[in-house]
Scaffold this motif. Sequence first.
Motif, PDB file in Angstrom:
ATOM      1  N   GLY A 273      -3.375   4.497  -3.326  1.00  0.00           N
ATOM      2  CA  GLY A 273      -3.378   3.365  -4.232  1.00  0.00           C
ATOM      3  C   GLY A 273      -2.629   1.994  -3.593  1.00  0.00           C
ATOM      4  N   PHE A 274      -1.977   1.308  -4.339  1.00  0.00           N
ATOM      5  CA  PHE A 274      -1.387   0.011  -3.922  1.00  0.00           C
ATOM      6  C   PHE A 274       0.258  -0.140  -4.021  1.00  0.00           C
ATOM      7  N   GLN A 289      -2.242   8.304   1.916  1.00  0.00           N
ATOM      8  CA  GLN A 289      -1.516   9.528   2.311  1.00  0.00           C
ATOM      9  C   GLN A 289      -2.377  10.596   2.228  1.00  0.00           C
ATOM     10  N   THR A 290      -2.499  11.545   3.320  1.00  0.00           N
ATOM     11  CA  THR A 290      -3.145  12.968   3.111  1.00  0.00           C
ATOM     12  C   THR A 290      -2.176  13.816   4.107  1.00  0.00           C
ATOM     13  N   ALA A 291      -1.983  14.912   3.710  1.00  0.00           N
ATOM     14  CA  ALA A 291      -0.885  15.791   4.197  1.00  0.00           C
ATOM     15  C   ALA A 291       0.313  15.194   4.486  1.00  0.00           C
ATOM     16  N   THR A 292       1.055  15.241   5.695  1.00  0.00           N
ATOM     17  CA  THR A 292       2.105  14.411   5.983  1.00  0.00           C
ATOM     18  C   THR A 292       2.056  12.967   6.460  1.00  0.00           C
ATOM     19  N   MET A 295      -0.167   5.966   5.786  1.00  0.00           N
ATOM     20  CA  MET A 295      -0.513   4.606   6.180  1.00  0.00           C
ATOM     21  C   MET A 295      -0.182   3.711   5.041  1.00  0.00           C
ATOM     22  N   LEU A 296       0.322   2.541   5.601  1.00  0.00           N
ATOM     23  CA  LEU A 296       0.333   1.322   4.656  1.00  0.00           C
ATOM     24  C   LEU A 296      -0.127   0.097   5.309  1.00  0.00           C
TER      25      LEU A 296
END
Length: 367
Positions: A273-274, A289-292, A295-296
């Motif tokens: 999302g944002f 985010q996926t798993a651990t 990224m922003l």
Amino acid sequence: MAGIDAIAVVGLCAHERRRYAMDLAKARGYVFVPAEQTEQGIDAIDRLVGLLGMTADIRGFVLEYADDTACPEVIGALSAADSPAVLSDLVCVVDLTCLSGDLEEEDRCVRLVGQVEFASTLALLGPIGREDPAHESGDAPAHEFAEAVDLIAHLAPEAHRFVLDPGAVHEPVCWDFTHRPPSAGWTALLNSEFSTPAYPGGAWTDDNQPGGACPGTDDSVAELVGLPSTAGSARASGFRYEQARPFHPQRLQAVLTAALGDGCWGRIVRSAGFARLASRPYVTAHWDQTATRLMLAPLTAGPYLGEGAELLALGQELAFIGVDLDEPGLREALERAVLTDAELLAGPMAWLEYPDDFPAWDTAHRG
């Protein structure tokens, strides 16, 4: 020459992916193109399609892609106006007996979710009737496979889902990728279009899909393939989190460590999302985010975002999907991570002094 039908097949398990792609090509009467050829690029595919299209009565192609293929690139290439092959179905082959291990390993989880979210069809290889002794249903309780199907359905709510035995292939699916790809679960949650799957093996009806005919499915399908209904006991879930206030970067880091590193509030498989960090005022970031892995990435900067960007001017708009999620607990933790009244009144100049350990952004080249 009119575009020739193309079905793209992706999947992490190379053996299962190839076997399914070959079975699908045989069932449809299409030409099978292995991953070794598709990895040569779209120009090589175009030449092959053009050559065979002129020399034989070709009904279509089944294109197998390697496990590191980026699905958006496949969709873009096969949906281009000048492409001789027209993508009608993107099939993600998921071996349910391997799913738990794939979700545990970060790199495989990231690739799996990236494939599942763009798929128009999910070919879910069921736990019964497997020819390989390593895939015997006795390796795991049947309810675990039903829960796996439920999680997949949350990640890709618009995809047609088929739980299949060896040798079987899914019914024909036609999705208009020139219009848009199927919506991922997080996108549907943010758009308030998400419909909680009522049963494993189910799929949306024609009224919900622009992509084509959808097989009629109900709990009897789950029973047929040996997957019990999970009505009333589903462990997968998703929810939307909204908050106008920006995050305090240090407190957000603490929440992320607890949520993704320590597994507090359940297992977050996917969130996107944002978001806004108070220490980076006027910058809206895409949260991925996926798993651990989180990224922003900056989307826009400056106090004036332009017409149509009102939503980006707000704080947080995030979707979370996972297993055994403690939604109230996670919401409360996120609420503690945003600015307090006093911090909000202190203003952006004070926010710039907050400790911020997130990676630096190059806002001069933002997405």
